[in-house]
Design an enzyme around this catalytic site. Structure first.
Site, PDB file in Angstrom:
ATOM      1  N   LYS A 122       3.819   5.989   6.559  1.00  0.00           N
ATOM      2  CA  LYS A 122       2.992   7.007   5.891  1.00  0.00           C
ATOM      3  C   LYS A 122       1.826   7.440   6.766  1.00  0.00           C
ATOM      4  O   LYS A 122       1.564   8.622   6.938  1.00  0.00           O
ATOM      5  CB  LYS A 122       2.441   6.480   4.562  1.00  0.00           C
ATOM      6  CG  LYS A 122       3.444   6.236   3.480  1.00  0.00           C
ATOM      7  CD  LYS A 122       2.800   6.059   2.115  1.00  0.00           C
ATOM      8  CE  LYS A 122       1.595   5.168   2.081  1.00  0.00           C
ATOM      9  NZ  LYS A 122       1.860   3.788   2.510  1.00  0.00           N
ATOM     10  N   THR A 123       1.104   6.459   7.290  1.00  0.00           N
ATOM     11  CA  THR A 123      -0.075   6.773   8.099  1.00  0.00           C
ATOM     12  C   THR A 123       0.322   7.406   9.422  1.00  0.00           C
ATOM     13  O   THR A 123      -0.227   8.428   9.837  1.00  0.00           O
ATOM     14  CB  THR A 123      -0.904   5.501   8.342  1.00  0.00           C
ATOM     15  OG1 THR A 123      -1.315   4.967   7.082  1.00  0.00           O
ATOM     16  CG2 THR A 123      -2.134   5.806   9.178  1.00  0.00           C
ATOM     17  N   SER A 132       3.836   0.266   2.332  1.00  0.00           N
ATOM     18  CA  SER A 132       3.142  -0.106   3.561  1.00  0.00           C
ATOM     19  C   SER A 132       4.155  -0.445   4.655  1.00  0.00           C
ATOM     20  O   SER A 132       5.125  -1.162   4.415  1.00  0.00           O
ATOM     21  CB  SER A 132       2.232  -1.307   3.312  1.00  0.00           C
ATOM     22  OG  SER A 132       1.246  -0.993   2.366  1.00  0.00           O
ATOM     23  N   LYS A 154      -6.887  -1.068  -3.589  1.00  0.00           N
ATOM     24  CA  LYS A 154      -5.711  -0.962  -4.445  1.00  0.00           C
ATOM     25  C   LYS A 154      -6.074  -1.114  -5.927  1.00  0.00           C
ATOM     26  O   LYS A 154      -5.369  -0.599  -6.802  1.00  0.00           O
ATOM     27  CB  LYS A 154      -4.660  -1.999  -4.045  1.00  0.00           C
ATOM     28  CG  LYS A 154      -3.968  -1.674  -2.727  1.00  0.00           C
ATOM     29  CD  LYS A 154      -3.329  -0.279  -2.739  1.00  0.00           C
ATOM     30  CE  LYS A 154      -2.530  -0.014  -1.482  1.00  0.00           C
ATOM     31  NZ  LYS A 154      -2.061   1.385  -1.400  1.00  0.00           N
ATOM     32  N   ARG A 174      -4.663  -4.708  10.532  1.00  0.00           N
ATOM     33  CA  ARG A 174      -5.058  -3.443   9.913  1.00  0.00           C
ATOM     34  C   ARG A 174      -6.290  -2.847  10.571  1.00  0.00           C
ATOM     35  O   ARG A 174      -7.133  -3.552  11.118  1.00  0.00           O
ATOM     36  CB  ARG A 174      -5.373  -3.663   8.428  1.00  0.00           C
ATOM     37  CG  ARG A 174      -4.165  -4.005   7.580  1.00  0.00           C
ATOM     38  CD  ARG A 174      -3.430  -2.762   7.163  1.00  0.00           C
ATOM     39  NE  ARG A 174      -2.280  -3.055   6.315  1.00  0.00           N
ATOM     40  CZ  ARG A 174      -1.627  -2.136   5.624  1.00  0.00           C
ATOM     41  NH1 ARG A 174      -2.012  -0.879   5.655  1.00  0.00           N
ATOM     42  NH2 ARG A 174      -0.581  -2.465   4.905  1.00  0.00           N
ATOM     43  N   HIS A 187       1.419   7.043  -4.429  1.00  0.00           N
ATOM     44  CA  HIS A 187       1.253   6.186  -3.252  1.00  0.00           C
ATOM     45  C   HIS A 187       1.890   6.927  -2.084  1.00  0.00           C
ATOM     46  O   HIS A 187       3.067   6.768  -1.784  1.00  0.00           O
ATOM     47  CB  HIS A 187       1.939   4.842  -3.492  1.00  0.00           C
ATOM     48  CG  HIS A 187       1.694   3.842  -2.406  1.00  0.00           C
ATOM     49  ND1 HIS A 187       2.610   2.876  -2.071  1.00  0.00           N
ATOM     50  CD2 HIS A 187       0.632   3.645  -1.590  1.00  0.00           C
ATOM     51  CE1 HIS A 187       2.125   2.130  -1.087  1.00  0.00           C
ATOM     52  NE2 HIS A 187       0.938   2.575  -0.779  1.00  0.00           N
ATOM     53  N   ASP A 206      -2.779   7.514   2.215  1.00  0.00           N
ATOM     54  CA  ASP A 206      -2.251   6.468   1.344  1.00  0.00           C
ATOM     55  C   ASP A 206      -2.216   6.796  -0.147  1.00  0.00           C
ATOM     56  O   ASP A 206      -1.277   6.411  -0.833  1.00  0.00           O
ATOM     57  CB  ASP A 206      -3.060   5.186   1.539  1.00  0.00           C
ATOM     58  CG  ASP A 206      -2.355   3.958   0.992  1.00  0.00           C
ATOM     59  OD1 ASP A 206      -1.130   3.852   1.154  1.00  0.00           O
ATOM     60  OD2 ASP A 206      -3.035   3.102   0.415  1.00  0.00           O
ATOM     61  N   ARG A 228      -1.965  -8.425   0.398  1.00  0.00           N
ATOM     62  CA  ARG A 228      -2.172  -8.478  -1.046  1.00  0.00           C
ATOM     63  C   ARG A 228      -1.401  -9.647  -1.653  1.00  0.00           C
ATOM     64  O   ARG A 228      -0.418 -10.112  -1.100  1.00  0.00           O
ATOM     65  CB  ARG A 228      -1.705  -7.177  -1.701  1.00  0.00           C
ATOM     66  CG  ARG A 228      -2.535  -5.955  -1.409  1.00  0.00           C
ATOM     67  CD  ARG A 228      -1.949  -4.724  -2.079  1.00  0.00           C
ATOM     68  NE  ARG A 228      -0.630  -4.370  -1.538  1.00  0.00           N
ATOM     69  CZ  ARG A 228       0.525  -4.668  -2.113  1.00  0.00           C
ATOM     70  NH1 ARG A 228       0.550  -5.328  -3.262  1.00  0.00           N
ATOM     71  NH2 ARG A 228       1.660  -4.305  -1.548  1.00  0.00           N
TER      72      ARG A 228
END
Length: 537
Positions: A242-243, A238, A201, A323, A220, A257, A61
């Site tokens: 989290k994932t 990120s 996003k 990703r 988030h 997410d 991003r």
């Protein structure tokens, strides 16, 4: 204009202002989008059937290129301390230039939902220039039943044109890359970047703006639920896990997410997952590895072996921010409804680059609000443009780039929900131990998983805790299967004096960062701050 696929003929591209298009491909599925992407040379196939694309210059991003229209409403409702503005006239000029740029092109259109709860979801139409971008957003948002497409009328419209080049003087932006949002018209314009994550996003940012007024806390975070219906939320930026940590084979994944928390519990905003896959392995992350190695997955900037076309997930030569986007149904134990009950546990993930935070700590509600507003972590290499190694970062609410409203709005909502539902709160360090970044090593994932399992099943409540002398929160002193020394970070450092100096430095950073919130929180939250005076001499 040639139009193919299923859509609402009464509410077509012309309603958005698009004209003189060569064609529109409506609501294509993965097979058709694969065909178009491969035929156009946008992507290649991996040996296992994943679609592999490169995002060019932008491999993450670009927050500095994101702008929101400042108008009579947003003037008082937006958090301008964390957002950049353009005028309504500048946005209109940009919008008209987007429409002109699209003329003569064949676009791909997807009609989707942002949000699994019908009471709060936003109907979203996404026009993309690239077929693989259409597959990406179709994977990441929620897909309506086919029979709903004929009557679909969007509330939010995104147009994504990577070949468009913005003009800073003309459009009020900073570079040729631009993400512009007009909340009044519910329009998002994305140009100059092939990084597909900007689309998802932008939808998240939009929901973050509208949902608080409806009594829903947008977050988030990832989320999962145990066999007993015990929902857990995992906050984190990120690269903090989290994932990875929410993809637990013994728990049902809600999402990885973006979620909302309201009167009926937690609901996913998305229909897919967007996992970092640098160093992805079947041993450490079997569910994510399997989901990334099949038809329907979209791999970004992943290096393929020239001969075998097998992905080399250890190769970060293009970017550390490689990703994988895949649909939720690719995870065997994922919730396809995307909804679960009220949380029992809230986990805040921090990748501590200083290596002084313990692997887990229990937080009081006031400490939870303090650390939520602080949002401490390290930016991980590649997540944002220009970040090449972990850098200490305070990102309020663990999502500062996506917060259109003042952070206190989200912080107060979280504290109220924690109190109302008697939620246990934990701070987990997925970063470094044994020294700072470059000297120490990443926290072993087996340790993190063991501690999290004990926290979520309730057994960690029953162990002995100590009060950390630097941060003031409660830290377990032992847990079966976890090395005792790792629970007390100073014991993992060879140089104890260097640990003390480093810990004091981090405490000072917390205090300096939180100064901007002190007037917005009560005395109990202010007292929850780390206090260097408490540190052991």
């Amino acid at each position: 204009m040639q139009e193919t696929g299923v859509h609402n003929g009464a509410h077509g591209a012309d309603k958005f202002g698009l004209k003189n298009l060569k064609g529109v491909n409506w609501n294509f599925g993965a097979p058709q989008l694969y065909e178009h992407a491969l035929r156009a040379g946008e992507a290649v196939l991996s040996a296992d059937g994943a679609l592999c694309a490169d995002t060019g210059v932008f491999t993450g991003r670009s927050p500095k290129d994101k702008f929101t229209v400042r108008d009579a409403t947003t003037e008082t409702t937006m958090w301008w301390g964390g957002n950049q503005s353009i005028t309504a006239d500048q946005f209109e000029t940009l919008y008209q230039d987007f429409l002109k740029h699209a003329e003569g092109k064949t676009l791909f259109a997807q009609d989707l939902y942002g949000g699994a709860d019908p009471s709060f979801q936003i109907k979203t139409r996404v026009f993309t220039e690239l077929a693989w971008h259409s597959l990406f957003i179709r994977t990441l948002l929620r897909r309506p039943d086919r029979d709903a497409l004929a009557s679909f009328v969007p509330e939010l419209t995104l147009i994504d044109l990577p070949s468009f080049r913005a003009d800073p003087k003309r459009h009020g932006c900073k570079s040729e890359n631009v993400v512009a949002i007009d909340f009044a018209r519910k329009i998002v314009l994305i140009g100059g970047t092939q990084y597909a994550g900007e689309m998802k996003k932008s939808v998240f940012t939009t929901l973050n703006y509208y949902l608080p007024d409806k009594g829903v806390l947008p977050m988030h975070c990832s989320a999962n639920v145990g066999p007993a219906g015990d929902t857990a939320i995992f906050f984190g930026l990120s690269g903090t896990g989290k994932t990875t940590l929410s993809a637990d084979p013994n728990r049902t994944l809600i999402g990885d997410d973006e979620h909302g928390w309201g009167k009926d519990g937690v609901f996913n905003f998305e229909g897919g997952c967007y996992a970092k896959c640098i160093k992805l392995s079947p041993e450490a992350e079997p569910e994510i590895f399997a989901a990334s190695s099949r038809f329907g997955a979209v791999l970004e900037n992943v290096v393929l072996d020239e001969i075998t076309r097998k992905p080399d997930f250890d190769d970060g030569s293009k970017t550390e921010n490689t990703r994988s986007a895949y649909p939720l149904e690719s995870i065997p134990n994922a919730s396809l409804t995307g909804r679960a009950g009220q949380p029992k546990n809230v986990v805040m993930l921090a990748a501590d680059a200083f290596g002084v935070m313990p692997p887990i700590a229990k937080l009081t509600p006031a400490q939870a609000m303090y650390h939520f507003l602080s949002g401490y972590t390290a930016k991980v290499a590649g997540t944002e443009r220009g970040v090449t190694e972990p850098t200490p970062e305070f990102s309020t609410c663990f999502g500062s780039p996506f917060l259109p409203r003042d952070p206190s709005v989200y912080g107060n909502m979280l504290r109220e929900l924690i109190a109302k539902h008697n939620v246990d709160c934990w701070l987990v360090n997925t970063g470094w131990t044994g020294g700072i970044y470059g000297t120490g090593h990443r926290m072993p994932i087996k340790v993190t998983r063991a501690l999290l399992t004990a926290a979520l099943d309730g057994s960690l409540r029953n162990v002995e805790f100590r009060t950390d002398p630097y941060f003031g929160f409660a830290v377990p002193t032992s847990l079966h299967g976890v090395p005792t020394e790792i629970l007390d970070p100073v014991k993992t450092w060879a140089d104890k004096a260097a640990f003390d100096t480093t810990a004091r430095k981090l405490v000072g950073m917390f205090q300096k960062n939180f100064a901007k919130f002190e007037a917005q929180v009560d005395a109990e939250v202010r007292a929850a701050a780390p206090d260097v005076k408490l540190a052991a001499e």
